[in-house]
Design an enzyme around this catalytic site. Sequence first.
Site, mmCIF file in Angstrom:
data_model
loop_
_atom_site.group_PDB
_atom_site.id
_atom_site.type_symbol
_atom_site.label_atom_id
_atom_site.label_comp_id
_atom_site.label_asym_id
_atom_site.label_seq_id
_atom_site.Cartn_x
_atom_site.Cartn_y
_atom_site.Cartn_z
ATOM 1 N N CYS A 100 0.613 6.909 -0.263
ATOM 2 C CA CYS A 100 -0.604 7.765 0.016
ATOM 3 C C CYS A 100 -1.002 7.545 1.526
ATOM 4 O O CYS A 100 -0.542 8.626 2.051
ATOM 5 C CB CYS A 100 -1.575 6.969 -0.917
ATOM 6 S SG CYS A 100 -3.045 8.203 -1.071
ATOM 7 N N HIS A 190 1.059 7.931 -5.679
ATOM 8 C CA HIS A 190 1.168 6.594 -5.778
ATOM 9 C C HIS A 190 2.460 6.143 -6.511
ATOM 10 O O HIS A 190 2.172 5.949 -7.810
ATOM 11 C CB HIS A 190 -0.241 5.804 -6.254
ATOM 12 C CG HIS A 190 -1.312 5.876 -5.354
ATOM 13 N ND1 HIS A 190 -1.472 4.857 -4.179
ATOM 14 C CD2 HIS A 190 -2.196 6.994 -4.991
ATOM 15 C CE1 HIS A 190 -2.455 5.170 -3.636
ATOM 16 N NE2 HIS A 190 -2.961 6.222 -3.927
ATOM 17 N N GLU A 192 3.466 3.369 -7.115
ATOM 18 C CA GLU A 192 3.165 1.963 -8.030
ATOM 19 C C GLU A 192 2.374 2.128 -9.144
ATOM 20 O O GLU A 192 2.138 1.118 -9.979
ATOM 21 C CB GLU A 192 2.864 0.977 -6.865
ATOM 22 C CG GLU A 192 1.192 0.941 -6.650
ATOM 23 C CD GLU A 192 0.787 1.920 -5.636
ATOM 24 O OE1 GLU A 192 -0.617 2.324 -5.595
ATOM 25 O OE2 GLU A 192 1.499 2.876 -5.297
#
Length: 244
Positions: A100, A190, A192
């Site tokens: 990001c 993102h 994760e």
Amino acid sequence: MRRFLVLQLRPETEAADEEFDAFLDRGGLSAAEVHRIRLDEAPLPALSLDDYAGIIVGGGPGCVSDAPEDKDPLEARIEADILSLMPEVLSRDMPFMGCCYGMGILGHTLGGTVAKGRYGEPIGGVDCTMTEAGAADPILADLPRDFRALVGHKEAVETLPEGAVHLVASAPCPFQMIRAGRNVYATQFHPEAKGQNFANRIRIYRDRGYFDPSDAEALTEACLAEEITVPERILSNFTRRFGG
């Protein structure tokens, strides 16, 4: 195995801890396999990149496209610390995954246009599609060409930097993932994050201008309803490829 360097930019301890735990879980890493540095706590120390298998940079509330006079002093120092590493990262073709905020850092370093005018995305899920180059990339090659990811950003790369490879696109934001050299990656989404991660961040960042605070409940419900499975495989493919 050499450790990964995890650089975090979030000044909020709860958000930083939650992000770090997600990096470990989705990256298939143990705490012993990483060197974690929270840049909000102290300036970047002297480092030898020879000591690391790769670098993972987390997200944060700052924007590289903000005018210098508008930047929070802490966020400005954090940004300067990250930018100071990038020339060596690129010259060495050091394994790097910017998540990001890392897209803005890489795009800015490469001379691309990073701005808020066109491709910011509200909090939530988005349909992503690999380009032909993405489908051939080593850390994407075993994944579905189309997948859902979680996003939420004010600024975005608006022009592909010279020499960068375009790997993943979406309709609202064309540059969802790019690569420089062979090993330097950045994602606008993102990799994760799952729905609960975003639910937590909606609560923490509800007054940071990402959304109208009155929309927090609806956004939380929408994120929790998302089934996000592919982005974490990108992160784990990265750590497996460069960590062992």
